[in-house]
Design an enzyme around this catalytic site. Sequence first.
Site, mmCIF file in Angstrom:
data_model
loop_
_atom_site.group_PDB
_atom_site.id
_atom_site.type_symbol
_atom_site.label_atom_id
_atom_site.label_comp_id
_atom_site.label_asym_id
_atom_site.label_seq_id
_atom_site.Cartn_x
_atom_site.Cartn_y
_atom_site.Cartn_z
ATOM 1 N N ASP A 33 20.456 -96.794 10.336
ATOM 2 C CA ASP A 33 20.572 -96.888 8.882
ATOM 3 C C ASP A 33 21.986 -96.500 8.461
ATOM 4 O O ASP A 33 22.839 -96.205 9.305
ATOM 5 C CB ASP A 33 19.539 -95.973 8.207
ATOM 6 C CG ASP A 33 19.870 -94.493 8.375
ATOM 7 O OD1 ASP A 33 20.787 -94.159 9.162
ATOM 8 O OD2 ASP A 33 19.229 -93.672 7.719
ATOM 9 N N ASP A 46 23.905 -93.765 6.025
ATOM 10 C CA ASP A 46 23.710 -92.548 5.238
ATOM 11 C C ASP A 46 24.936 -92.329 4.358
ATOM 12 O O ASP A 46 26.045 -92.176 4.874
ATOM 13 C CB ASP A 46 23.541 -91.343 6.170
ATOM 14 C CG ASP A 46 22.400 -91.548 7.158
ATOM 15 O OD1 ASP A 46 21.241 -91.489 6.733
ATOM 16 O OD2 ASP A 46 22.685 -91.786 8.356
ATOM 17 N N ASP A 83 20.265 -94.674 3.125
ATOM 18 C CA ASP A 83 19.895 -93.402 2.500
ATOM 19 C C ASP A 83 21.034 -92.981 1.590
ATOM 20 O O ASP A 83 22.171 -92.822 2.045
ATOM 21 C CB ASP A 83 19.702 -92.301 3.563
ATOM 22 C CG ASP A 83 18.383 -92.442 4.302
ATOM 23 O OD1 ASP A 83 17.470 -93.086 3.752
ATOM 24 O OD2 ASP A 83 18.269 -91.900 5.411
HETATM 25 N N1 CTP Z 1 18.577 -85.775 7.330
HETATM 26 C C1 CTP Z 1 18.067 -84.838 6.482
HETATM 27 N N2 CTP Z 1 16.945 -85.090 5.764
HETATM 28 C C2 CTP Z 1 16.294 -86.268 5.902
HETATM 29 C C3 CTP Z 1 16.794 -87.236 6.761
HETATM 30 C C4 CTP Z 1 17.946 -86.962 7.476
HETATM 31 O O1 CTP Z 1 18.654 -83.777 6.356
HETATM 32 N N3 CTP Z 1 15.209 -86.498 5.201
HETATM 33 C C5 CTP Z 1 19.797 -85.497 8.085
HETATM 34 C C6 CTP Z 1 19.485 -85.143 9.498
HETATM 35 O O2 CTP Z 1 19.895 -83.841 9.773
HETATM 36 C C7 CTP Z 1 20.276 -86.121 10.302
HETATM 37 C C8 CTP Z 1 21.156 -86.877 9.332
HETATM 38 O O3 CTP Z 1 20.625 -86.618 8.047
HETATM 39 O O4 CTP Z 1 21.079 -85.432 11.206
HETATM 40 C C9 CTP Z 1 21.157 -88.344 9.612
HETATM 41 O O5 CTP Z 1 19.836 -88.790 9.791
HETATM 42 P P1 CTP Z 1 19.453 -90.185 10.406
HETATM 43 O O6 CTP Z 1 19.992 -91.281 9.573
HETATM 44 O O7 CTP Z 1 17.980 -90.166 10.589
HETATM 45 O O8 CTP Z 1 20.080 -90.132 11.859
HETATM 46 P P2 CTP Z 1 21.511 -90.548 12.404
HETATM 47 O O9 CTP Z 1 22.015 -89.394 13.158
HETATM 48 O O10 CTP Z 1 22.375 -91.085 11.318
HETATM 49 O O11 CTP Z 1 21.155 -91.667 13.438
HETATM 50 P P3 CTP Z 1 21.093 -93.244 13.177
HETATM 51 O O12 CTP Z 1 22.447 -93.742 13.591
HETATM 52 O O13 CTP Z 1 20.016 -93.740 14.059
HETATM 53 O O14 CTP Z 1 20.813 -93.473 11.736
HETATM 54 MN MN MN Z 2 21.658 -92.564 9.995
HETATM 55 MN MN MN Z 3 19.276 -91.639 7.500
#
Ligand code: CTP
Ligand code: MN
Ligand code: MN
Length: 489
Positions: free
Chosen positions: A329, A331, A413
């Site tokens: 995703d 962020d 997000d």
């Molecule tokens: N996070 C959070 N609360 C959430 C979702 C995520 O605090 N409800 C934080 C987590 O600590 C995470 C970071 O946001 O380390 C990123 O989350 P995520 O997008 O799920 O993981 P990524 O590390 O970005 O991996 P990916 O590349 O697969 O998206």
């Molecule tokens: Mn992510």
């Molecule tokens: Mn995320």
Amino acid sequence: MALVPLKRRRRAPSPPAGPPDTGRFPAVVLCLVEKRMGASRRAFLTQLARAKGFRVDRAYSAAVTHVVSEQNSGNEVARWLEQQQEECGAGGDPALLDISWFTESMGAGRPVEIEGDGKCWGLGRVRVSWVPGTDPPPTPLPSSSSRCPTGGDSALSQEALETLAEEAGFSGSEGRSLAFTRAASVLKALPGQLSALEEGQALGSGLSLSLGQDVLEDGVSVEVERVKLSERYRTMKLFTKIFGVGVRTASRWYQEGIRTLVDLQERNTKLTRQQQAGLQHYEDLNTPVERGEAESIGRMVQEAVQRFLPGASVTLAGGFRRGKPRGHDVDLLLTHPEAGREAGLLSAVCLSPHQGLILYQHSQENSFALHEGPEPPGGRDVLDRFERCFSIFRLEVQGRPGAARGWKAVRVDLVVAPVGQFPFALLGWTGSRHFERELRRFAGHERKMVLNSHTLYDTRLNLFLPAASEEEIFQHLGLEYVPPTQRNA
Ligand code: CTP
Ligand code: MN
Ligand code: MN
């Protein structure tokens, strides 16, 4: 205590090379047993102790007065000592101590007294006596040569451990799942190819407990294959990859006999709005997001934000900030340099001008209140309470191979943080999840501080510690700054 695979260095200068410094306590020379503790945790504890003025020797010698180990039985440590003494040809009669003596001593800032001279290993400050041959040798972790006929170089590959972690999570065994996840990230942090023995030593005993006797006997790769082929695992994996479906829902569907995405539709299974969107865009959402795509979305949001609130900023967080080339995703963290101006920013971005570009959204208002105080230390990791929007964007893509349409659904997000909390939000949303978990544990256990994505609270001083940057947060924690690219553990 857990393995600490993070690269954490005390701010105190490292001890000079050359002959060992006698330290503040000349009568005390520590040596830490690496077995079960792991190489990275041992390095970390060594630096911690040296920063507190203890002399810690890397290798055993007759000068060593205190041998500290973690999760080893008394007999195992005694055997370790015997081996060391044979190897270095020196004797010595060090106290054999459990990690709790070490932790207490670090807390006290001096070596605490050693109690008793009994045999009760595990109670902490206890010296152990050992009668050779009274307990069986410790169960070795499976080695690639003897236990893994089908495996490659390493029986415990990172991927194998991740599969086992996932499977444990699907069965609701959070503890086991965490043990495997930790072990996988320790493997990632260790340099190069390890022998099975080194690997076992670095990974610690939590892992062998989690694996269970049958797996130790049959070999890990056999177990991993069994898991991967099992109908339950495959179905759980299929379902939990639907945006909005967690282990509980997936498990319920499995019990109801649902096995495929088509089943879900044909049986008119009741789905939330989020799950409907997840199912509709299943393929896109399970196709990795490329860095270029993440940057495009960042620009799209930046434009929308500027239109509504000039001066507001958009920062790419998550895996992309850690330098990953692709992710699941995007962020994005939004803020404005003037506190308070950021309120309501999200509804403006998510709703009005970009409606056609947003295929799904679920917003949540900011529910964080400072006066409530921090969560209790050691409590469950709480998600933050920022104003946020979990959404699916429609991203225009040109020349997408094999796709008739010129767009792709991408999970985004969006999180809005007031500027005063921005460094905490940035640290929290940069991840990785494992890094965050370990950092928060460290804050709680070693510093008696509560760290979350909003604040850092010192429970000894009863004080919120403000920070204007991530660097300052690391400073408060007494750690050297860890740049995002080193937070992939
Ligand atoms: N996070 C959070 N609360 C959430 C979702 C995520 O605090 N409800 C934080 C987590 O600590 C995470 C970071 O946001 O380390 C990123 O989350 P995520 O997008 O799920 O993981 P990524 O590390 O970005 O991996 P990916 O590349 O697969 O998206
Ligand atoms: Mn992510
Ligand atoms: Mn995320």
